[in-house]
Enzyme design. Structure first.
Site, PDB file in Angstrom:
ATOM      1  N   GLU A  34     -44.905   2.882  -8.773  1.00 28.19           N
ATOM      2  CA  GLU A  34     -44.873   2.276  -7.544  1.00 28.19           C
ATOM      3  C   GLU A  34     -46.032   2.901  -6.692  1.00 28.19           C
ATOM      4  O   GLU A  34     -46.168   4.047  -6.447  1.00 28.19           O
ATOM      5  CB  GLU A  34     -43.683   2.423  -6.783  1.00 28.19           C
ATOM      6  CG  GLU A  34     -42.606   1.493  -7.628  1.00 28.19           C
ATOM      7  CD  GLU A  34     -41.179   2.122  -7.400  1.00 28.19           C
ATOM      8  OE1 GLU A  34     -40.953   2.900  -6.367  1.00 28.19           O
ATOM      9  OE2 GLU A  34     -40.205   1.616  -8.115  1.00 28.19           O
ATOM     10  N   HIS A  39     -34.387  12.116  -1.697  1.00 27.15           N
ATOM     11  CA  HIS A  39     -35.901  12.729  -1.965  1.00 27.15           C
ATOM     12  C   HIS A  39     -35.972  14.141  -2.279  1.00 27.15           C
ATOM     13  O   HIS A  39     -37.196  14.632  -2.368  1.00 27.15           O
ATOM     14  CB  HIS A  39     -36.780  12.281  -0.439  1.00 27.15           C
ATOM     15  CG  HIS A  39     -36.927  10.929  -0.375  1.00 27.15           C
ATOM     16  ND1 HIS A  39     -35.823  10.094   0.001  1.00 27.15           N
ATOM     17  CD2 HIS A  39     -38.229  10.255  -0.444  1.00 27.15           C
ATOM     18  CE1 HIS A  39     -36.577   8.812   0.032  1.00 27.15           C
ATOM     19  NE2 HIS A  39     -37.884   8.760  -0.015  1.00 27.15           N
ATOM     20  N   GLU A  70     -37.443   0.617 -10.992  1.00 28.46           N
ATOM     21  CA  GLU A  70     -37.745   1.427 -11.948  1.00 28.46           C
ATOM     22  C   GLU A  70     -37.088   1.390 -13.315  1.00 28.46           C
ATOM     23  O   GLU A  70     -37.788   1.608 -14.443  1.00 28.46           O
ATOM     24  CB  GLU A  70     -36.711   2.909 -11.578  1.00 28.46           C
ATOM     25  CG  GLU A  70     -37.526   3.438 -10.266  1.00 28.46           C
ATOM     26  CD  GLU A  70     -37.065   2.893  -8.904  1.00 28.46           C
ATOM     27  OE1 GLU A  70     -37.884   3.169  -7.815  1.00 28.46           O
ATOM     28  OE2 GLU A  70     -36.321   1.909  -9.011  1.00 28.46           O
TER      29      GLU A  70
END
Length: 326
Positions: free
Chosen positions: A31, A131, A62
């Site tokens: 991406e 993250h 994904e």
């Protein structure tokens, strides 16, 4: 001039560029890896130089990215997949575990799957949820996958090149908090083995074992301990599966104490396997139990609390103190 000082992120970019140049079957996909150059700019400039067919911007899917990489590998390509952040890999976990990791054994060795999955992992950047995770134990438990992580620019360059040349699937964990750390890279040097651990500081009193983002913390702890007359040996594990237990064992037989440091939760983490194996191998050499310093068994906290969650200098030194107190 082959030796150049560069950031870890730049070293990864240089490794991808060198691999794309040397093998036309190598592809980069993920991406925003193309026009944007990746969220951390690891793939910056590659699509411009190698074209959209070799540096491929993919949809936000994904599972589809990894599934496509598996198909490409079956047709002779060497895809390098980027997962934007550690917490985004789980939609692809089924493809990785049930397909990518098993096809070689399922085909009795007749099929090779040279796929590299790059995953920025760990905390320290003040990011939002999903993250900053450290999911390495979820992959090291899976037979058929190799898992490695560099801690400095030189290892980032060479280990990524070696991973791309490997005929087995490799999960390549990149310590995102270290992307901007600089160091010398010799592009014509002789690299260490992809799965070898490395003693990065000699010492006599205790072995401090770390990998990825915590290697720098371990080195800082060894420097601080030296001011109090303590000689700490620091070992960079580098490969999480397979693990170079022989190097760790030699260090522990010399120092007789071991503290393992990683950002992932201590509970059933990589450190648990290291502690178990080294206890088995070095039982009569140990003068203290193998101790572990790491994250807590909780979901990764909001950014304002991550300094309390991550194993910083004080917690590592506390582990050293506890081990030396036995």
């Amino acid at each position: 001039m082959t030796v150049e000082k560069m950031a870890l992120s730049k070293a990864l970019n240089a490794a991808l560029r060198a691999s794309l140049e040397s093998d036309p079957k190598t592809l980069v996909m993920g991406e925003d890896v193309g026009k944007l150059g990746g969220v951390f700019r690891i793939t910056d400039g590659l699509q411009k130089d190698f074209g959209e067919e070799r540096v491929v911007d993919t949809p936000l899917a994904e599972s589809g990215i990894v599934g496509t990489a598996i198909g490409l590998a079956l047709r002779g390509y060497r895809p390098v997949v980027e997962i934007q952040f550690d917490g985004f890999v789980f939609p692809a976990y089924d493809q990785i575990v049930t397909q990518l990791a098993k096809m070689h054994a399922r085909a009795l060795g007749k099929i090779k799957l040279p796929v590299v999955i790059r995953i920025p992992f760990g905390g320290g950047i003040g990011a939002v949820e999903h993250h900053s995770e450290s999911p390495e134990a979820l992959f090291t438990h899976v037979a058929g996958l190799k898992c490695v992580t560099p801690a400095n620019p030189s290892d980032a360059y060479w280990m990524l090149r070696q991973a791309i040349e490997c005929d087995d699937p490799v999960i390549f964990f990149e310590p995102k908090a270290r992307y901007w750390d600089k160091g010398e890279v010799d592009r014509e040097g002789i690299p260490d083995g992809l799965h070898s651990a490395k003693v990065v500081r000699q010492g006599d009193d205790l072995t401090l074992l770390a990998y990825g983002p915590t290697v720098r913390t371990a080195l800082l702890a060894a420097t601080a301990a030296a001011e109090e007359g303590r000689s700490i040996e620091v070992v960079d594990l580098r490969s999480l599966s397979p693990i170079d237990f022989d190097t760790v064992q030699r260090s522990v037989e010399k120092t007789r104490r071991l503290v393992v440091v990683h950002e992932a939760p201590v509970f059933q983490g990589v450190g648990a396997e290291v502690a178990a194996r080294i206890t088995e191998r070095c039982f009569y050499h140990l003068e203290a139990p193998v101790l572990r310093v790491g994250g807590f068994h909780t979901p990764y906290p909001p950014a304002r609390l991550e300094d309390e969650y991550l194993p910083g200098l004080d917690r590592v030194l506390d582990g050293v103190d506890r081990a030396l107190a036995y």
